[in-house]
Design a protein around this motif. Structure first.
Motif, mmCIF file in Angstrom:
data_model
loop_
_atom_site.group_PDB
_atom_site.id
_atom_site.type_symbol
_atom_site.label_atom_id
_atom_site.label_comp_id
_atom_site.label_asym_id
_atom_site.label_seq_id
_atom_site.Cartn_x
_atom_site.Cartn_y
_atom_site.Cartn_z
ATOM 1 N N TRP A 29 7.902 29.530 46.470
ATOM 2 C CA TRP A 29 7.359 30.554 45.560
ATOM 3 C C TRP A 29 7.210 29.995 44.148
ATOM 4 O O TRP A 29 6.166 30.157 43.492
ATOM 5 N N LEU A 30 8.252 29.300 43.683
ATOM 6 C CA LEU A 30 8.202 28.742 42.316
ATOM 7 C C LEU A 30 7.154 27.641 42.208
ATOM 8 O O LEU A 30 6.476 27.511 41.191
ATOM 9 N N ARG A 31 7.024 26.852 43.256
ATOM 10 C CA ARG A 31 6.024 25.775 43.265
ATOM 11 C C ARG A 31 4.619 26.382 43.095
ATOM 12 O O ARG A 31 3.787 25.866 42.368
ATOM 13 N N ALA A 32 4.366 27.495 43.780
ATOM 14 C CA ALA A 32 3.057 28.149 43.675
ATOM 15 C C ALA A 32 2.887 28.845 42.329
ATOM 16 O O ALA A 32 1.917 28.611 41.599
ATOM 17 N N ARG A 33 3.838 29.677 41.983
ATOM 18 C CA ARG A 33 3.685 30.502 40.771
ATOM 19 C C ARG A 33 3.727 29.668 39.495
ATOM 20 O O ARG A 33 3.099 30.035 38.505
ATOM 21 N N SER A 34 4.458 28.551 39.528
ATOM 22 C CA SER A 34 4.525 27.727 38.312
ATOM 23 C C SER A 34 3.180 27.053 38.041
ATOM 24 O O SER A 34 2.952 26.528 36.963
ATOM 25 N N ALA A 274 19.508 28.205 42.765
ATOM 26 C CA ALA A 274 18.787 27.444 41.735
ATOM 27 C C ALA A 274 19.672 26.326 41.192
ATOM 28 O O ALA A 274 19.204 25.215 40.923
ATOM 29 N N ALA A 275 20.984 26.598 41.066
ATOM 30 C CA ALA A 275 21.907 25.559 40.592
ATOM 31 C C ALA A 275 21.917 24.392 41.589
ATOM 32 O O ALA A 275 21.984 23.224 41.194
ATOM 33 N N SER A 276 21.809 24.717 42.871
ATOM 34 C CA SER A 276 21.808 23.654 43.892
ATOM 35 C C SER A 276 20.544 22.793 43.799
ATOM 36 O O SER A 276 20.488 21.697 44.338
ATOM 37 N N CYS A 277 19.526 23.310 43.125
ATOM 38 C CA CYS A 277 18.270 22.556 42.943
ATOM 39 C C CYS A 277 18.230 21.872 41.575
ATOM 40 O O CYS A 277 17.224 21.256 41.218
ATOM 41 N N GLY A 278 19.293 22.041 40.798
ATOM 42 C CA GLY A 278 19.360 21.373 39.502
ATOM 43 C C GLY A 278 18.594 22.082 38.395
ATOM 44 O O GLY A 278 18.264 21.477 37.378
ATOM 45 N N TRP A 279 18.338 23.378 38.554
ATOM 46 C CA TRP A 279 17.545 24.078 37.540
ATOM 47 C C TRP A 279 18.387 24.887 36.561
ATOM 48 O O TRP A 279 17.877 25.420 35.576
ATOM 49 N N CYS A 280 19.678 25.057 36.868
ATOM 50 C CA CYS A 280 20.552 25.805 35.955
ATOM 51 C C CYS A 280 21.999 25.447 36.276
ATOM 52 O O CYS A 280 22.260 24.776 37.282
ATOM 53 N N ALA A 281 22.904 25.883 35.405
ATOM 54 C CA ALA A 281 24.322 25.587 35.623
ATOM 55 C C ALA A 281 24.855 26.433 36.772
ATOM 56 O O ALA A 281 24.349 27.534 37.016
ATOM 57 N N SER A 282 25.867 25.928 37.458
ATOM 58 C CA SER A 282 26.413 26.737 38.549
ATOM 59 C C SER A 282 27.097 27.958 37.950
ATOM 60 O O SER A 282 27.585 27.937 36.821
ATOM 61 N N GLY A 283 27.053 29.041 38.701
ATOM 62 C CA GLY A 283 27.609 30.299 38.214
ATOM 63 C C GLY A 283 26.593 31.130 37.446
ATOM 64 O O GLY A 283 26.903 32.219 36.991
ATOM 65 N N SER A 284 25.351 30.612 37.299
ATOM 66 C CA SER A 284 24.331 31.366 36.565
ATOM 67 C C SER A 284 23.814 32.538 37.397
ATOM 68 O O SER A 284 23.872 32.513 38.614
ATOM 69 N N SER A 285 23.287 33.531 36.704
ATOM 70 C CA SER A 285 22.553 34.613 37.369
ATOM 71 C C SER A 285 21.119 34.526 36.868
ATOM 72 O O SER A 285 20.890 34.548 35.655
ATOM 73 N N ARG A 286 20.170 34.406 37.767
ATOM 74 C CA ARG A 286 18.777 34.194 37.347
ATOM 75 C C ARG A 286 17.803 35.021 38.183
ATOM 76 O O ARG A 286 18.028 35.244 39.369
ATOM 77 N N THR A 287 16.714 35.459 37.548
ATOM 78 C CA THR A 287 15.623 36.061 38.314
ATOM 79 C C THR A 287 14.646 34.947 38.686
ATOM 80 O O THR A 287 14.657 33.886 38.058
ATOM 81 N N LEU A 288 13.785 35.233 39.640
ATOM 82 C CA LEU A 288 12.773 34.230 40.011
ATOM 83 C C LEU A 288 11.896 33.900 38.803
ATOM 84 O O LEU A 288 11.648 32.733 38.507
ATOM 85 N N ALA A 289 11.435 34.956 38.106
ATOM 86 C CA ALA A 289 10.522 34.734 36.979
ATOM 87 C C ALA A 289 11.181 33.870 35.903
ATOM 88 O O ALA A 289 10.547 33.004 35.306
ATOM 89 N N SER A 290 12.488 34.089 35.671
ATOM 90 C CA SER A 290 13.164 33.322 34.609
ATOM 91 C C SER A 290 13.291 31.850 34.994
ATOM 92 O O SER A 290 13.518 30.999 34.137
ATOM 93 N N LEU A 291 13.155 31.532 36.281
ATOM 94 C CA LEU A 291 13.286 30.133 36.728
ATOM 95 C C LEU A 291 11.985 29.347 36.587
ATOM 96 O O LEU A 291 11.984 28.120 36.698
ATOM 97 N N LEU A 292 10.871 30.068 36.350
ATOM 98 C CA LEU A 292 9.572 29.375 36.310
ATOM 99 C C LEU A 292 9.556 28.169 35.360
ATOM 100 O O LEU A 292 9.135 27.084 35.764
ATOM 101 N N PRO A 293 10.061 28.308 34.123
ATOM 102 C CA PRO A 293 10.010 27.136 33.234
ATOM 103 C C PRO A 293 10.961 26.013 33.643
ATOM 104 O O PRO A 293 10.769 24.865 33.247
ATOM 105 N N ASP A 294 11.984 26.326 34.418
ATOM 106 C CA ASP A 294 12.977 25.304 34.798
ATOM 107 C C ASP A 294 12.622 24.605 36.106
ATOM 108 O O ASP A 294 13.229 23.598 36.463
#
Ligand code: GLU
Length: 312
Positions: A29-34, A274-294
Protein backbone atom coordinates in the motif's frame (compact mmCIF):
# COMPACT_ATOMS: atom_id res chain seq x y z
CA UNK A 1 9.36 6.96 -10.15
CA UNK A 2 6.96 5.69 -12.76
CA UNK A 3 3.79 7.67 -13.32
CA UNK A 4 0.61 5.61 -13.26
CA UNK A 5 1.73 3.08 -10.68
CA UNK A 6 -0.91 0.40 -10.08
CA UNK A 7 -0.46 -1.93 -7.13
CA UNK A 8 -2.68 -4.54 -5.57
CA UNK A 9 -3.56 -6.31 -2.34
CA UNK A 10 -4.52 -9.93 -3.03
CA UNK A 11 -5.66 -11.74 0.12
CA UNK A 12 -6.75 -15.38 0.01
CA UNK A 13 -9.66 -16.15 2.35
CA UNK A 14 -8.01 -19.35 3.56
CA UNK A 15 -7.80 -18.09 7.13
CA UNK A 16 -7.93 -14.97 9.25
CA UNK A 17 -5.73 -12.01 8.34
CA UNK A 18 -2.60 -12.08 10.52
CA UNK A 19 0.42 -9.88 11.18
CA UNK A 20 2.37 -11.46 8.32
CA UNK A 21 -0.29 -10.62 5.73
CA UNK A 22 -0.61 -7.09 7.09
CA UNK A 23 3.13 -6.39 6.95
CA UNK A 24 3.18 -7.32 3.25
CA UNK A 25 0.00 -5.34 2.52
CA UNK A 26 1.40 -2.35 4.39
CA UNK A 27 4.51 -2.40 2.20
CA UNK A 28 2.38 -2.82 -0.96
CA UNK A 29 0.00 0.00 0.00
CA UNK A 30 2.77 2.44 0.94
CA UNK A 31 4.76 1.58 -2.18
CA UNK A 32 1.73 2.51 -4.31
CA UNK A 33 0.47 5.52 -2.39
CA UNK A 34 3.92 7.04 -1.91
CA UNK A 35 4.05 7.32 -5.72
CA UNK A 36 0.50 8.67 -6.00
CA UNK A 37 -0.51 5.27 -7.38
CA UNK A 38 -3.72 3.29 -7.48
CA UNK A 39 -4.45 0.30 -5.24
CA UNK A 40 -6.58 -2.66 -6.32
CA UNK A 41 -8.16 -5.06 -3.84
CA UNK A 42 -8.50 -8.55 -5.29
CA UNK A 43 -9.99 -11.38 -3.26
CA UNK A 44 -8.33 -14.62 -4.38
CA UNK A 45 -11.07 -17.06 -3.48
CA UNK A 46 -10.58 -19.81 -6.05
CA UNK A 47 -9.02 -22.28 -3.63
CA UNK A 48 -12.30 -23.87 -2.51
CA UNK A 49 -11.08 -26.72 -0.31
CA UNK A 50 -8.99 -24.31 1.77
CA UNK A 51 -11.24 -21.23 1.71
CA UNK A 52 -12.98 -20.46 5.02
CA UNK A 53 -16.53 -19.15 5.02
CA UNK A 54 -16.60 -15.48 6.02
CA UNK A 55 -12.81 -15.03 5.89
CA UNK A 56 -13.17 -12.71 2.87
CA UNK A 57 -15.55 -10.34 4.65
CA UNK A 58 -13.43 -10.46 7.81
CA UNK A 59 -10.20 -9.68 5.90
CA UNK A 60 -11.78 -6.61 4.29
CA UNK A 61 -13.13 -5.46 7.63
CA UNK A 62 -9.74 -5.94 9.32
CA UNK A 63 -7.94 -4.05 6.56
CA UNK A 64 -10.39 -1.16 6.72
CA UNK A 65 -10.09 -1.06 10.51
CA UNK A 66 -6.32 -0.77 10.07
CA UNK A 67 -6.85 2.20 7.71
CA UNK A 68 -6.25 0.60 4.31
CA UNK A 69 -8.18 1.92 1.34
CA UNK A 70 -8.30 0.99 -2.32
CA UNK A 71 -9.72 2.25 -5.59
CA UNK A 72 -11.12 -0.90 -7.20
CA UNK A 73 -12.34 -4.19 -5.83
CA UNK A 74 -12.52 -7.59 -7.57
CA UNK A 75 -13.47 -11.10 -6.51
CA UNK A 76 -11.85 -13.92 -8.46
CA UNK A 77 -14.79 -16.33 -8.08
CA UNK A 78 -16.85 -13.81 -10.11
CA UNK A 79 -14.32 -13.76 -12.93
CA UNK A 80 -14.23 -17.42 -13.86
CA UNK A 81 -15.21 -16.65 -17.47
CA UNK A 82 -12.03 -14.57 -17.83
CA UNK A 83 -9.86 -17.48 -16.67
CA UNK A 84 -11.78 -20.00 -18.79
CA UNK A 85 -10.97 -17.87 -21.86
CA UNK A 86 -7.30 -17.81 -20.91
CA UNK A 87 -7.26 -21.58 -20.47
CA UNK A 88 -9.00 -22.01 -23.84
CA UNK A 89 -6.41 -19.78 -25.52
CA UNK A 90 -3.55 -21.77 -24.01
CA UNK A 91 -5.26 -24.93 -25.22
CA UNK A 92 -5.80 -23.59 -28.75
CA UNK A 93 -2.12 -22.69 -28.89
CA UNK A 94 -1.18 -26.26 -27.92
CA UNK A 95 0.52 -25.06 -24.75
CA UNK A 96 -1.38 -27.13 -22.18
CA UNK A 97 -2.40 -30.76 -21.96
CA UNK A 98 -4.71 -32.79 -19.69
CA UNK A 99 -3.09 -34.81 -16.92
CA UNK A 100 -4.70 -37.50 -14.78
CA UNK A 101 -1.88 -38.00 -12.27
CA UNK A 102 -2.97 -37.79 -8.66
CA UNK A 103 -0.91 -35.84 -6.12
CA UNK A 104 0.35 -39.21 -4.88
CA UNK A 105 1.55 -40.12 -8.39
CA UNK A 106 3.37 -36.80 -8.65
CA UNK A 107 4.89 -37.18 -5.19
CA UNK A 108 6.07 -40.65 -6.08
CA UNK A 109 7.89 -39.21 -9.11
CA UNK A 110 9.97 -36.81 -6.97
CA UNK A 111 13.64 -37.54 -6.45
CA UNK A 112 13.91 -35.66 -3.13
CA UNK A 113 10.72 -33.97 -2.00
CA UNK A 114 11.05 -31.13 0.51
CA UNK A 115 8.33 -29.75 2.73
CA UNK A 116 6.48 -26.79 1.22
CA UNK A 117 8.31 -27.01 -2.08
CA UNK A 118 6.39 -27.02 -5.33
CA UNK A 119 6.30 -30.47 -6.83
CA UNK A 120 8.33 -31.29 -9.91
CA UNK A 121 6.31 -32.92 -12.68
CA UNK A 122 8.23 -35.01 -15.20
CA UNK A 123 5.58 -34.94 -17.95
CA UNK A 124 4.04 -38.38 -17.40
CA UNK A 125 0.81 -37.44 -19.22
CA UNK A 126 2.41 -35.37 -22.01
CA UNK A 127 1.05 -36.58 -25.32
CA UNK A 128 -1.08 -39.24 -23.61
CA UNK A 129 -4.63 -37.96 -24.25
CA UNK A 130 -6.04 -36.35 -27.37
CA UNK A 131 -8.69 -34.37 -25.48
CA UNK A 132 -9.75 -33.42 -21.97
CA UNK A 133 -12.78 -35.72 -22.33
CA UNK A 134 -10.47 -38.58 -23.19
CA UNK A 135 -8.40 -37.87 -20.07
CA UNK A 136 -11.58 -37.57 -17.98
CA UNK A 137 -12.67 -40.98 -19.21
CA UNK A 138 -9.48 -42.41 -17.66
CA UNK A 139 -9.51 -40.41 -14.42
CA UNK A 140 -13.24 -40.36 -13.57
CA UNK A 141 -14.58 -39.61 -11.00
CA UNK A 142 -11.54 -37.41 -10.36
CA UNK A 143 -11.08 -34.48 -12.72
CA UNK A 144 -7.94 -34.22 -14.83
CA UNK A 145 -5.96 -31.00 -14.55
CA UNK A 146 -4.35 -28.91 -17.29
CA UNK A 147 -0.57 -28.67 -17.33
CA UNK A 148 1.61 -26.16 -19.15
CA UNK A 149 4.10 -27.79 -21.49
CA UNK A 150 7.53 -26.49 -20.48
CA UNK A 151 10.23 -27.12 -23.11
CA UNK A 152 13.67 -28.19 -21.95
CA UNK A 153 16.03 -25.40 -20.91
CA UNK A 154 13.29 -22.87 -20.25
CA UNK A 155 15.33 -20.38 -18.30
CA UNK A 156 13.47 -17.40 -16.87
CA UNK A 157 15.47 -14.44 -15.60
CA UNK A 158 14.15 -11.32 -13.99
CA UNK A 159 15.30 -8.71 -11.52
CA UNK A 160 13.09 -8.46 -8.50
CA UNK A 161 12.75 -4.95 -7.08
CA UNK A 162 13.52 -6.23 -3.58
CA UNK A 163 15.08 -9.68 -3.90
CA UNK A 164 17.35 -8.80 -6.85
CA UNK A 165 18.27 -11.06 -9.79
CA UNK A 166 16.34 -14.33 -9.90
CA UNK A 167 16.87 -17.22 -12.30
CA UNK A 168 14.94 -20.41 -12.68
CA UNK A 169 15.08 -23.17 -15.24
CA UNK A 170 11.39 -23.96 -15.05
CA UNK A 171 11.86 -27.25 -16.90
CA UNK A 172 14.16 -28.45 -14.11
CA UNK A 173 12.61 -26.73 -11.09
CA UNK A 174 8.94 -27.46 -11.74
CA UNK A 175 8.54 -29.29 -15.02
CA UNK A 176 5.09 -29.06 -16.59
CA UNK A 177 3.28 -27.06 -13.91
CA UNK A 178 -0.53 -27.19 -13.39
CA UNK A 179 -2.65 -24.25 -14.53
CA UNK A 180 -6.21 -25.45 -13.99
CA UNK A 181 -8.01 -28.08 -11.98
CA UNK A 182 -10.91 -28.59 -14.34
CA UNK A 183 -11.75 -28.11 -17.98
CA UNK A 184 -12.53 -24.38 -17.97
CA UNK A 185 -11.03 -23.43 -14.65
CA UNK A 186 -7.84 -21.85 -13.42
CA UNK A 187 -5.65 -22.27 -10.38
CA UNK A 188 -3.83 -19.53 -8.50
CA UNK A 189 -0.81 -19.38 -10.81
CA UNK A 190 -2.84 -18.64 -13.92
CA UNK A 191 -5.66 -16.56 -12.41
CA UNK A 192 -3.35 -14.20 -10.54
CA UNK A 193 -1.13 -13.32 -13.50
CA UNK A 194 -4.08 -13.01 -15.90
CA UNK A 195 -5.68 -10.57 -13.47
CA UNK A 196 -2.47 -8.67 -12.86
CA UNK A 197 -1.97 -8.08 -16.58
CA UNK A 198 -5.62 -7.34 -17.41
CA UNK A 199 -6.03 -5.04 -14.41
CA UNK A 200 -3.00 -3.04 -15.48
CA UNK A 201 -0.97 -3.77 -12.36
CA UNK A 202 2.48 -2.23 -12.85
CA UNK A 203 4.16 -3.86 -9.87
CA UNK A 204 3.33 -6.95 -7.82
CA UNK A 205 4.38 -6.60 -4.19
CA UNK A 206 3.95 -9.85 -2.26
CA UNK A 207 5.63 -12.31 0.10
CA UNK A 208 8.85 -13.94 -1.05
CA UNK A 209 7.33 -17.41 -0.61
CA UNK A 210 5.92 -16.71 -4.08
CA UNK A 211 9.29 -16.07 -5.75
CA UNK A 212 9.45 -19.64 -7.16
CA UNK A 213 5.89 -19.24 -8.54
CA UNK A 214 6.94 -16.17 -10.51
CA UNK A 215 8.81 -17.75 -13.48
CA UNK A 216 5.76 -19.91 -14.37
CA UNK A 217 3.61 -16.78 -14.18
CA UNK A 218 6.03 -14.97 -16.48
CA UNK A 219 5.81 -17.85 -18.97
CA UNK A 220 2.01 -17.72 -18.88
CA UNK A 221 1.94 -13.94 -19.28
CA UNK A 222 4.32 -14.09 -22.24
CA UNK A 223 2.19 -16.79 -23.87
CA UNK A 224 -1.14 -15.01 -23.31
CA UNK A 225 -0.16 -11.37 -23.64
CA UNK A 226 2.88 -11.21 -25.92
CA UNK A 227 2.29 -7.53 -26.68
CA UNK A 228 1.77 -6.32 -23.13
CA UNK A 229 4.43 -5.05 -20.81
CA UNK A 230 4.63 -7.36 -17.80
CA UNK A 231 4.34 -6.05 -14.26
CA UNK A 232 7.50 -5.69 -12.21
CA UNK A 233 7.90 -7.94 -9.18
CA UNK A 234 8.80 -7.01 -5.62
CA UNK A 235 9.01 -9.96 -3.22
CA UNK A 236 9.43 -9.02 0.42
CA UNK A 237 10.51 -11.23 3.34
CA UNK A 238 7.85 -12.99 5.36
CA UNK A 239 7.11 -12.79 9.06
CA UNK A 240 8.25 -15.95 10.83
CA UNK A 241 7.81 -17.47 14.26
CA UNK A 242 10.63 -18.08 16.78
CA UNK A 243 11.30 -21.43 15.05
CA UNK A 244 12.05 -19.60 11.78
CA UNK A 245 8.99 -21.04 10.04
CA UNK A 246 6.29 -18.96 8.38
CA UNK A 247 3.65 -17.60 10.70
CA UNK A 248 1.07 -20.22 11.65
CA UNK A 249 -1.28 -21.15 14.45
CA UNK A 250 1.49 -22.89 16.41
CA UNK A 251 3.08 -19.46 16.98
CA UNK A 252 0.10 -18.28 19.03
CA UNK A 253 -2.67 -15.96 18.03
CA UNK A 254 -1.43 -13.32 15.57
CA UNK A 255 -4.79 -12.65 13.96
CA UNK A 256 -5.69 -8.98 13.60
CA UNK A 257 -9.12 -9.71 15.10
CA UNK A 258 -7.40 -11.06 18.22
CA UNK A 259 -5.33 -7.90 18.73
CA UNK A 260 -8.38 -5.80 18.09
CA UNK A 261 -10.38 -7.71 20.71
CA UNK A 262 -7.43 -7.40 23.11
CA UNK A 263 -7.72 -3.60 22.91
CA UNK A 264 -4.72 -2.85 20.67
CA UNK A 265 -5.16 0.15 18.35
CA UNK A 266 -4.54 -0.03 14.58
CA UNK A 267 -1.76 2.55 15.10
CA UNK A 268 0.04 0.32 17.58
CA UNK A 269 -0.09 -2.67 15.22
CA UNK A 270 1.09 -0.61 12.25
CA UNK A 271 3.81 1.06 14.36
CA UNK A 272 5.09 -2.35 15.40
CA UNK A 273 5.26 -3.58 11.81
CA UNK A 274 6.66 -0.27 10.51
CA UNK A 275 9.47 -0.46 13.09
CA UNK A 276 10.33 -3.90 11.72
CA UNK A 277 10.77 -2.23 8.31
CA UNK A 278 13.06 0.45 9.71
CA UNK A 279 10.63 3.35 9.26
CA UNK A 280 10.17 4.33 12.91
CA UNK A 281 11.36 3.53 16.42
CA UNK A 282 9.99 0.42 18.08
CA UNK A 283 7.04 1.11 20.33
CA UNK A 284 5.71 3.79 17.96
CA UNK A 285 2.05 4.19 17.11
CA UNK A 286 1.54 5.20 13.48
CA UNK A 287 -1.21 5.56 10.90
CA UNK A 288 -0.64 4.41 7.33
CA UNK A 289 -0.83 7.99 6.05
CA UNK A 290 1.76 9.18 8.60
CA UNK A 291 4.19 6.52 7.29
CA UNK A 292 4.13 7.81 3.71
CA UNK A 293 7.15 10.13 4.11
CA UNK A 294 9.14 7.46 5.98
CA UNK A 295 8.45 4.63 3.53
CA UNK A 296 11.44 3.10 1.79
CA UNK A 297 12.13 -0.38 0.47
CA UNK A 298 15.81 -0.01 1.21
CA UNK A 299 15.45 -0.03 5.01
CA UNK A 300 13.53 -3.31 5.07
CA UNK A 301 15.86 -6.06 6.32
CA UNK A 302 16.54 -8.89 3.89
CA UNK A 303 15.94 -11.50 6.55
CA UNK A 304 12.47 -12.66 7.54
CA UNK A 305 10.98 -10.67 10.42
CA UNK A 306 11.00 -12.79 13.54
CA UNK A 307 7.88 -11.98 15.46
CA UNK A 308 8.02 -10.88 19.09
CA UNK A 309 5.15 -10.31 21.50
CA UNK A 310 3.06 -7.32 20.49
CA UNK A 311 0.86 -7.46 23.55
CA UNK A 312 3.52 -6.79 26.19
N1 GLU B 1 -3.44 -14.65 -2.58
C1 GLU B 1 -2.06 -14.98 -2.28
C2 GLU B 1 -1.87 -15.15 -0.80
O1 GLU B 1 -2.64 -14.61 -0.01
C3 GLU B 1 -1.12 -13.93 -2.77
C4 GLU B 1 -0.97 -14.03 -4.21
C5 GLU B 1 -0.18 -12.94 -4.87
O2 GLU B 1 0.09 -11.92 -4.24
O3 GLU B 1 0.15 -13.12 -6.04
O4 GLU B 1 -0.94 -15.83 -0.40
Amino acid sequence: MAVGYVGRLAPSPTGALHLGNVRTFMIAWLRARSQGGKVIMRMEDLDHPKDKVGADVQAIEDLRWLGFDWDEEYVQSQRKDVYAKATARLHDAGLIYPCICSRKDVEAAQSAPHEGEQLYYPGICRGRFATWADAFHHSSPRLPCWRFRVPENTLVDFTDEFAGPYHQDVSRALGDFPVARDEGGAGYTLAAIVDDVLMGVTEIVRGDDLLPATPPQILLARALFPDRELPRFCHVPLVVGPDGRRLAKRHGDTRISFYRESGLTPERILGYLAASCGWCASGSSRTLASLLPDFSLSTIPNAPFLIGCLLK
